[in-house]
Enzyme design. Structure first.
Site, PDB file in Angstrom:
ATOM      1  N   ASN A  43       0.845  -1.204   0.000  1.00 20.48           N
ATOM      2  CA  ASN A  43       0.000   0.000   0.000  1.00 20.48           C
ATOM      3  C   ASN A  43       0.875   1.247   0.000  1.00 20.48           C
ATOM      4  OD1 ASN A  43       0.450   0.899   2.857  1.00 20.48           O
ATOM      5  ND2 ASN A  43      -0.342  -1.170   3.217  1.00 20.48           N
ATOM      6  N   ASP A  84      -4.334  -6.545   5.319  1.00 24.00           N
ATOM      7  CA  ASP A  84      -5.334  -7.384   5.996  1.00 24.00           C
ATOM      8  C   ASP A  84      -5.370  -8.788   5.395  1.00 24.00           C
ATOM      9  OD1 ASP A  84      -6.329  -5.549   7.876  1.00 24.00           O
ATOM     10  OD2 ASP A  84      -7.409  -4.488   6.297  1.00 24.00           O
ATOM     11  N   LYS A 128       8.368 -16.905 -10.993  1.00 21.60           N
ATOM     12  CA  LYS A 128       7.537 -15.826 -11.537  1.00 21.60           C
ATOM     13  C   LYS A 128       6.331 -16.436 -12.274  1.00 21.60           C
ATOM     14  CE  LYS A 128       7.614 -12.005 -14.697  1.00 21.60           C
ATOM     15  NZ  LYS A 128       8.079 -11.683 -16.019  1.00 21.60           N
ATOM     16  N   PHE A 150      -4.012   3.030  15.200  1.00 20.27           N
ATOM     17  CA  PHE A 150      -4.453   4.024  14.224  1.00 20.27           C
ATOM     18  C   PHE A 150      -5.681   3.477  13.506  1.00 20.27           C
ATOM     19  CE2 PHE A 150      -1.447   7.584  13.202  1.00 20.27           C
ATOM     20  CZ  PHE A 150      -0.604   7.417  14.282  1.00 20.27           C
ATOM     21  N   LYS A 206     -13.173   0.463  16.131  1.00 17.56           N
ATOM     22  CA  LYS A 206     -11.844  -0.185  16.225  1.00 17.56           C
ATOM     23  C   LYS A 206     -11.308  -0.118  17.649  1.00 17.56           C
ATOM     24  CE  LYS A 206     -10.453  -0.109  11.460  1.00 17.56           C
ATOM     25  NZ  LYS A 206      -9.969   0.651  10.361  1.00 17.56           N
ATOM     26  N   LYS A 266     -10.566  -3.736  18.880  1.00 15.88           N
ATOM     27  CA  LYS A 266      -9.143  -4.096  18.952  1.00 15.88           C
ATOM     28  C   LYS A 266      -8.592  -3.940  20.362  1.00 15.88           C
ATOM     29  CE  LYS A 266      -8.131  -3.595  14.098  1.00 15.88           C
ATOM     30  NZ  LYS A 266      -7.051  -3.986  13.198  1.00 15.88           N
TER      31      LYS A 266
HETATM   32  O1  PMT Z   1       3.123   6.068   6.527  1.00 12.91           O
HETATM   33  P1  PMT Z   1       2.541   7.405   6.085  1.00 12.91           P
HETATM   34  O2  PMT Z   1       2.670   7.623   4.607  1.00 12.91           O
HETATM   35  O3  PMT Z   1       3.086   8.533   6.908  1.00 12.91           O
HETATM   36  O4  PMT Z   1       0.968   7.343   6.360  1.00 12.91           O
HETATM   37  C1  PMT Z   1       0.488   7.271   7.660  1.00 12.91           C
HETATM   38  C2  PMT Z   1      -0.698   6.302   7.772  1.00 12.91           C
HETATM   39  C3  PMT Z   1      -1.859   6.834   6.968  1.00 12.91           C
HETATM   40  C4  PMT Z   1      -0.319   4.908   7.281  1.00 12.91           C
HETATM   41  C5  PMT Z   1      -1.018   6.237   9.308  1.00 12.91           C
HETATM   42  O5  PMT Z   1      -1.315   7.520   9.790  1.00 12.91           O
HETATM   43  C6  PMT Z   1      -2.210   5.327   9.573  1.00 12.91           C
HETATM   44  O6  PMT Z   1      -3.368   5.721   9.503  1.00 12.91           O
HETATM   45  N1  PMT Z   1      -1.889   4.044   9.899  1.00 12.91           N
HETATM   46  C7  PMT Z   1      -2.875   2.966  10.061  1.00 12.91           C
HETATM   47  C8  PMT Z   1      -3.185   2.398   8.704  1.00 12.91           C
HETATM   48  C9  PMT Z   1      -4.136   1.235   8.743  1.00 12.91           C
HETATM   49  O7  PMT Z   1      -3.824   0.207   8.194  1.00 12.91           O
HETATM   50  O8  PMT Z   1      -5.240   1.416   9.434  1.00 12.91           O
HETATM   51  P2  PMT Z   1      -6.366   0.255   9.641  1.00 12.91           P
HETATM   52  O9  PMT Z   1      -7.564   1.029   9.976  1.00 12.91           O
HETATM   53  O10 PMT Z   1      -6.448  -0.649   8.479  1.00 12.91           O
HETATM   54  O11 PMT Z   1      -5.825  -0.549  10.887  1.00 12.91           O
HETATM   55  C10 PMT Z   1      -6.197  -0.240  12.213  1.00 12.91           C
HETATM   56  C11 PMT Z   1      -5.065  -0.520  13.166  1.00 12.91           C
HETATM   57  O12 PMT Z   1      -4.812  -1.933  13.197  1.00 12.91           O
HETATM   58  C12 PMT Z   1      -3.754   0.130  12.820  1.00 12.91           C
HETATM   59  O13 PMT Z   1      -3.125   0.546  14.019  1.00 12.91           O
HETATM   60  C13 PMT Z   1      -2.951  -0.990  12.146  1.00 12.91           C
HETATM   61  O14 PMT Z   1      -1.548  -0.827  12.366  1.00 12.91           O
HETATM   62  C14 PMT Z   1      -3.480  -2.208  12.884  1.00 12.91           C
HETATM   63  N2  PMT Z   1      -3.484  -3.446  12.087  1.00 12.91           N
HETATM   64  C15 PMT Z   1      -4.201  -3.540  10.929  1.00 12.91           C
HETATM   65  C16 PMT Z   1      -4.231  -4.747  10.253  1.00 12.91           C
HETATM   66  C17 PMT Z   1      -3.510  -5.850  10.762  1.00 12.91           C
HETATM   67  N3  PMT Z   1      -3.485  -7.011  10.128  1.00 12.91           N
HETATM   68  N4  PMT Z   1      -2.808  -5.720  11.901  1.00 12.91           N
HETATM   69  C18 PMT Z   1      -2.809  -4.550  12.588  1.00 12.91           C
HETATM   70  O15 PMT Z   1      -2.172  -4.434  13.638  1.00 12.91           O
END
Ligand code: PMT
Length: 426
Positions: free
Chosen positions: A231, A300, A310, A344, A358, A362
């Site tokens: 991403n 995810d 490949k 986040f 979340k 979470k």
């Molecule tokens: O890296 P930059 O370019 O500076 O951009 C910053 C950002 C946009 C990436 C950052 O500010 C941000 O929002 N990060 C979280 C991105 C995200 O994947 O969010 P989510 O809503 O999908 O996930 C929620 C939370 O679960 C996050 O804390 C993520 O780290 C965590 N997660 C998600 C999926 C997974 N399999 N395991 C996790 O721990």
């Protein structure tokens, strides 16, 4: 509008006079800072007479002013512009060498920095110079790259100082863009922003004794040896948090997905690729941590099978079977002791509603809700607009630079800790 104009020792130094006049015409007050080599090319009096300010060319010139000059200028200008900037100056800025007024001003400045290099074509193309330019760009320094043309060394190529009008336009664009973003001292949008930034400024070394575990960047889930699912996360947000936590005295472990950023100074950085690798490192460091901040954009889903070779093109359509990855945040929540846990939420719609969901699902103490639909916020930009969501409600933060957002998030995490401590009486 106040601009510090740095002039370094290069044949194009005379063009800095034109740059200064251009800035003045656009309404800027210009404080000129010359390196001692620059004074060999143009006399300080030329700049002094036109700018109306004494030119600074020495760190230790005797003065009646009790203020520490470089700090005073660093804190009062809207932009530090260096035109022309030599290869030596770029190397000093890139490595934090502060051995004269201009380089010391750079490492004390909080204002944006714009650099217009000028040098011989070989010097500009040298890997050392290009590496320094890359570092500075990653750090958010703006550039007006040199143009191509006939150079003073009687060669033709890249290295010629950009046209003064171009440099002036870029300088004004940066200052005005910053004002629009709310950073103008005293401006209406600045009031909220400044109060947040001022609020955190007093928390020097308030994280001493903490071990902050941070995730940053994207993950990369391989499809075959040459392709993968990833991403747009640049890692800037997570790296800014790591840098801020280290600056405030914490021991910091940063688990980073594949990004092109330099590891922050004083931070133990562990590079990983996939969600599984990130999960393993987080779980390994969780027990010794006291605070966890998960800014990474973790995939995810990952391909169920990774092809050993490949994948060859065949047929009109290609279907990829995917499976869920480990939810690292939920796993950390399940395994944690007394750590403060910050997650986040990157959202494009119903930002707060989804963040609250979340927070609950979470099991975090704080969710940083990140509206990633705007051009100036979220993935791969220097600024961010976040809302801090806890069990007590939501606090909206105005648009700020990611480094400032980092300080605000860490303060909020500490507030959560204080509240928990006062409730449990620990
Ligand atoms: O890296 P930059 O370019 O500076 O951009 C910053 C950002 C946009 C990436 C950052 O500010 C941000 O929002 N990060 C979280 C991105 C995200 O994947 O969010 P989510 O809503 O999908 O996930 C929620 C939370 O679960 C996050 O804390 C993520 O780290 C965590 N997660 C998600 C999926 C997974 N399999 N395991 C996790 O721990």
């Amino acid at each position: 509008m106040k601009i510090a104009l740095g002039v370094t020792g290069c044949i194009a130094a005379y063009k800095a006079v034109e740059v200064m006049r251009g800035l003045q015409k656009r309404g800027a007050a210009v404080q000129v800072v010359m390196t001692s080599s620059a004074t060999q090319f143009v006399g300080p009096l030329t700049f002094q007479a036109i700018s109306g300010y004494p030119v600074i060319s020495s760190m230790f010139a005797p003065t009646d002013d009790p203020e520490i000059k470089h700090i005073q200028i660093a804190q009062s200008v809207d932009l530090l512009l260096v035109a022309p900037a030599t290869a030596n100056l770029l190397a000093k800025f890139a490595h934090g060498i502060a051995d004269d007024f201009l380089s010391t001003l750079y490492i004390s400045a909080t204002a944006p920095v714009l650099v217009a290099p000028a040098m011989n074509v070989e010097m500009w193309g040298h890997p050392a110079t290009q590496e320094n330019v890359r570092r500075l760009k990653e750090r958010g320094v703006h550039f007006v790259d040199p143009g191509e043309g006939y150079l003073a060394c009687r060669t033709v190529g890249a290295g010629r100082l950009a046209e003064p009008e171009e440099i002036v336009s870029k300088a004004i664009e940066i200052v005005e863009g910053r004002k629009t973003a709310g950073a103008e001292p005293g401006g209406p949008a600045a009031t909220a922003r400044d109060s947040f930034v001022a609020q955190v400024a007093q928390y020097n070394r308030d994280l001493a004794g903490e071990h902050v575990l941070i995730t940053a960047g994207p993950t990369y889930e391989a499809i075959d040896p040459v392709r993968g699912v990833t991403n747009r996360s640049s890692g800037k947000m997570g790296y800014a948090i790591a840098e801020a936590a280290a600056a405030r005295g914490a021991r910091v472990t940063l688990v980073s997905g594949p990004v092109s950023l330099e590891p922050p100074r004083g931070v133990s950085t562990i590079r990983v690729r996939s969600a599984y690798e990130m999960y393993s490192e987080v779980m390994a460091h969780l027990p010794s941590s006291t605070m966890v901040v998960m800014a990474a954009a973790v995939a995810d889903y990952r391909p169920v099978r990774v092809a050993g070779q490949k994948i060859k093109k065949s047929g009109e359509k290609f279907t990829l079977e995917m499976e869920r990855t480990e939810d690292i945040l939920s796993a950390a929540s399940g395994a944690r002791g007394s750590q403060v846990l910050v997650g986040f939420a990157a959202e494009t719609e119903n930002v707060i509603e989804n963040a609250v969901k979340k927070l609950r699902e979470k099991g975090c103490d704080l969710i940083v809700a990140n509206d990633v639909s705007a051009a100036d916020s979220g993935f791969d930009v220097e600024t961010n607009r976040v809302t801090l969501v806890t069990g007590d409600g939501a606090q909206e933060i105005p648009l700020v630079r990611k480094r400032e957002a980092a300080d605000i998030i860490l303060k909020a995490a500490l507030d959560v800790r204080s509240k928990q401590t006062s409730l449990t009486g620990a």
